[in-house]
Design an enzyme around this catalytic site. Structure first.
Site, PDB file in Angstrom:
ATOM      1  N   HIS B  68       8.353 -48.601   3.555  1.00  0.00           N
ATOM      2  CA  HIS B  68       9.795 -48.966   3.597  1.00  0.00           C
ATOM      3  C   HIS B  68      10.299 -49.127   2.170  1.00  0.00           C
ATOM      4  O   HIS B  68       9.757 -49.948   1.410  1.00  0.00           O
ATOM      5  CB  HIS B  68      10.010 -50.240   4.413  1.00  0.00           C
ATOM      6  CG  HIS B  68       9.707 -50.058   5.868  1.00  0.00           C
ATOM      7  ND1 HIS B  68       9.022 -50.984   6.612  1.00  0.00           N
ATOM      8  CD2 HIS B  68       9.983 -49.034   6.699  1.00  0.00           C
ATOM      9  CE1 HIS B  68       8.883 -50.535   7.849  1.00  0.00           C
ATOM     10  NE2 HIS B  68       9.468 -49.362   7.941  1.00  0.00           N
ATOM     11  N   GLU B  71      10.962 -52.473   0.013  1.00  0.00           N
ATOM     12  CA  GLU B  71       9.879 -53.467  -0.096  1.00  0.00           C
ATOM     13  C   GLU B  71       9.055 -53.182  -1.357  1.00  0.00           C
ATOM     14  O   GLU B  71       7.902 -52.774  -1.282  1.00  0.00           O
ATOM     15  CB  GLU B  71       9.048 -53.432   1.198  1.00  0.00           C
ATOM     16  CG  GLU B  71       9.892 -53.801   2.408  1.00  0.00           C
ATOM     17  CD  GLU B  71       9.280 -53.504   3.774  1.00  0.00           C
ATOM     18  OE1 GLU B  71      10.045 -53.477   4.759  1.00  0.00           O
ATOM     19  OE2 GLU B  71       8.063 -53.283   3.841  1.00  0.00           O
ATOM     20  N   ARG B 126      15.827 -48.430   3.481  1.00  0.00           N
ATOM     21  CA  ARG B 126      14.527 -48.692   4.162  1.00  0.00           C
ATOM     22  C   ARG B 126      13.815 -47.404   4.524  1.00  0.00           C
ATOM     23  O   ARG B 126      12.600 -47.301   4.421  1.00  0.00           O
ATOM     24  CB  ARG B 126      14.812 -49.506   5.427  1.00  0.00           C
ATOM     25  CG  ARG B 126      13.665 -49.627   6.443  1.00  0.00           C
ATOM     26  CD  ARG B 126      14.084 -50.429   7.632  1.00  0.00           C
ATOM     27  NE  ARG B 126      13.210 -50.317   8.762  1.00  0.00           N
ATOM     28  CZ  ARG B 126      12.201 -51.174   9.003  1.00  0.00           C
ATOM     29  NH1 ARG B 126      11.932 -52.169   8.155  1.00  0.00           N
ATOM     30  NH2 ARG B 126      11.440 -51.027  10.068  1.00  0.00           N
ATOM     31  N   HIS B 196       3.509 -54.028   3.425  1.00  0.00           N
ATOM     32  CA  HIS B 196       4.945 -54.200   3.698  1.00  0.00           C
ATOM     33  C   HIS B 196       5.380 -55.560   3.167  1.00  0.00           C
ATOM     34  O   HIS B 196       4.571 -56.297   2.593  1.00  0.00           O
ATOM     35  CB  HIS B 196       5.197 -54.151   5.204  1.00  0.00           C
ATOM     36  CG  HIS B 196       4.866 -52.827   5.830  1.00  0.00           C
ATOM     37  ND1 HIS B 196       5.833 -51.967   6.265  1.00  0.00           N
ATOM     38  CD2 HIS B 196       3.682 -52.210   6.089  1.00  0.00           C
ATOM     39  CE1 HIS B 196       5.274 -50.880   6.768  1.00  0.00           C
ATOM     40  NE2 HIS B 196       3.960 -51.013   6.676  1.00  0.00           N
ATOM     41  N   GLU B 270       2.259 -58.088   5.668  1.00  0.00           N
ATOM     42  CA  GLU B 270       3.650 -58.383   5.324  1.00  0.00           C
ATOM     43  C   GLU B 270       3.567 -59.421   4.196  1.00  0.00           C
ATOM     44  O   GLU B 270       3.222 -60.564   4.444  1.00  0.00           O
ATOM     45  CB  GLU B 270       4.391 -58.966   6.543  1.00  0.00           C
ATOM     46  CG  GLU B 270       4.624 -57.963   7.641  1.00  0.00           C
ATOM     47  CD  GLU B 270       5.864 -57.112   7.421  1.00  0.00           C
ATOM     48  OE1 GLU B 270       6.120 -56.191   8.214  1.00  0.00           O
ATOM     49  OE2 GLU B 270       6.596 -57.362   6.427  1.00  0.00           O
TER      50      GLU B 270
END
Lengths: 99, 308
Positions: B68, B71, B126, B196, B270
């Protein structure tokens, strides 16, 4: 300015939802105002007892603010001025040269 | 040159690619640079293979960053991993053991077109940058485009949505190229890791359904040791578990695809934070975030050398 200052005055709201009524109300509000979902990534993933982070353009801030107030949905500001935060994140190239 | 490269700032795509060439040039004994193909806009999809050269082929770990575009901490971590791996080889016994017995395939920027667009034009882009001839909106969510339960729950079929799954699975050349590479190296690929942001979680399959995976116990214990290692650095707590229950249900994700294609350990990190800065994690937090994440990745990799 980075990105031609396009994010000046934009803000990031953190909206806290405690029940399904608020979830439905927020989905309705966000159906009317174009926001950029940060977390979760789409309205369909909004659920109660969670927080929703959305990037709101400066011209929509008052509207969203008023609607959330009206629906008594709890929210706070995560980022007051997105452009400033972007400048801070990487510093403008000149500062990088300084570094 | 390598000594001047600043790993505690965000870099443009061009800077990152030049850095990859430099890593390849200056560490011939441990680094090989590959190109998996080209992106939608024709940019090379570069990967660095890290590991001591010896035969027979070793167990492998794949790490991709930047699926993405917005990020940015992802690509920063991939570069940090390479830097730490190369600088600590022969000095740190664990990293030496890992590089002697495993091959690491590192893709610092998966979504090269999106990253460049996020760097120059729209900071919060994104998706990829592919065009849709029916709609003015561009881009596909590269983490909804993998051929596993594609186009189903948690993905959108509308090209203007941020979770648009694409016109068909692997429609994105970036996804197709990585999937092809992983299929080709399937026999030796033992772990798939995708980086991510932001939520501070370590997720594993499934995303598209609530059913537990067959090797749940081994994967759960690997995840637990990873988040324990991560916590040991700065006391930052990560939640961990199956993506469907820990984060949300979504289909067409890379970790589900990797797992269903025979890679026994598939994780999505994440990284920081949980919303204070969100995608705008300051450069001052690159070092602590990458330091703790490196500990977690090393824990996962070490687990591959043991039997579970």
């Amino acid at each position: 300015y980075q990105y031609n200052n396009r994010y000046a005055g934009d803000q990031v709201f953190r909206i806290t939802l405690t029940n399904d009524t608020e979830v439905q109300a927020l989905k309705k509000i966000l159906g009317l105002i174009k926001v950029d979902f940060w977390q979760p990534i789409s309205a369909s993933l909004i659920h109660s007892n969670s927080t929703v982070d959305v990037h709101v353009k400066r011209n929509d801030i008052q509207h969203l603010h008023a609607r959330l107030k009206l629906e008594r949905i709890k929210f706070r500001m995560l980022i007051f001025d997105l452009q400033k935060e972007i400048e801070k994140q990487t510093g403008y190239p000149s500062s990088r040269k300084r570094r | 040159s390598e000594s001047q490269y600043d790993y505690e700032v965000y870099h443009s795509l061009e800077e990152i690619q030049n850095w990859m060439f430099e890593m390849n040039r200056s560490h011939p004994e441990l680094v090989t640079m590959l190109s998996l193909g080209k992106s939608y806009e024709g940019r090379q999809l570069y990967v660095l293979q890290l590991g001591k050269r010896n035969l027979p082929p070793k167990k492998s770990v794949w790490i991709d960053c930047g699926i993405h575009a917005r990020e940015w901490i992802g690509p920063a971590f991939c570069q940090w991993f390479v830097k730490e791996a190369l600088s600590s080889y022969k000095y740190d016994s664990v990293m030496t053991q890992l590089l002697n017995h495993l091959d690491f395939f590192i893709m610092p920027v998966f979504n090269v077109d999106g990253y460049r667009f996020s760097w120059n034009t729209d900071r919060f882009w994104r998706k990829t940058r592919s065009k849709n001839h029916k709609f003015h909106c561009r881009g596909v969510d590269a983490n909804r485009n993998w051929k596993v339960k594609w186009g189903n729950v948690g993905a959108s079929s509308h090209p203007c949505d941020d979770t648009y799954c694409g016109p068909f699975p692997e429609s994105e050349p970036e996804v197709k190229a990585v999937a092809k590479f992983l299929r080709k190296h399937k026999k030796h690929m033992k772990a798939y890791i995708s980086i991510h942001a932001y939520a501070q979680m370590l997720l594993y399959p499934y995303s598209y359904k609530y059913e537990p995976i067959p090797n749940f116990n081994c994967v759960e214990s690997a995840a637990q040791s990873a988040v324990t290692a991560l916590y040991s650095a700065y006391g930052v707590r990560y939640r961990y578990g199956p993506a469907a229950t820990t984060l949300y249900v979504s289909s067409g994700s890379s970790i589900d695809w990797a797992y269903r294609n025979g890679i026994p350990y598939a994780f999505a990190f994440e990284l920081r934070d949980t919303g204070h800065f969100g995608f705008l994690l300051p450069e001052s937090l690159i070092k602590p975030t990458c330091t703790e994440t490196l500990k977690a990745v090393k824990a996962i990799a070490l687990g591959l050398l043991k039997k579970c």
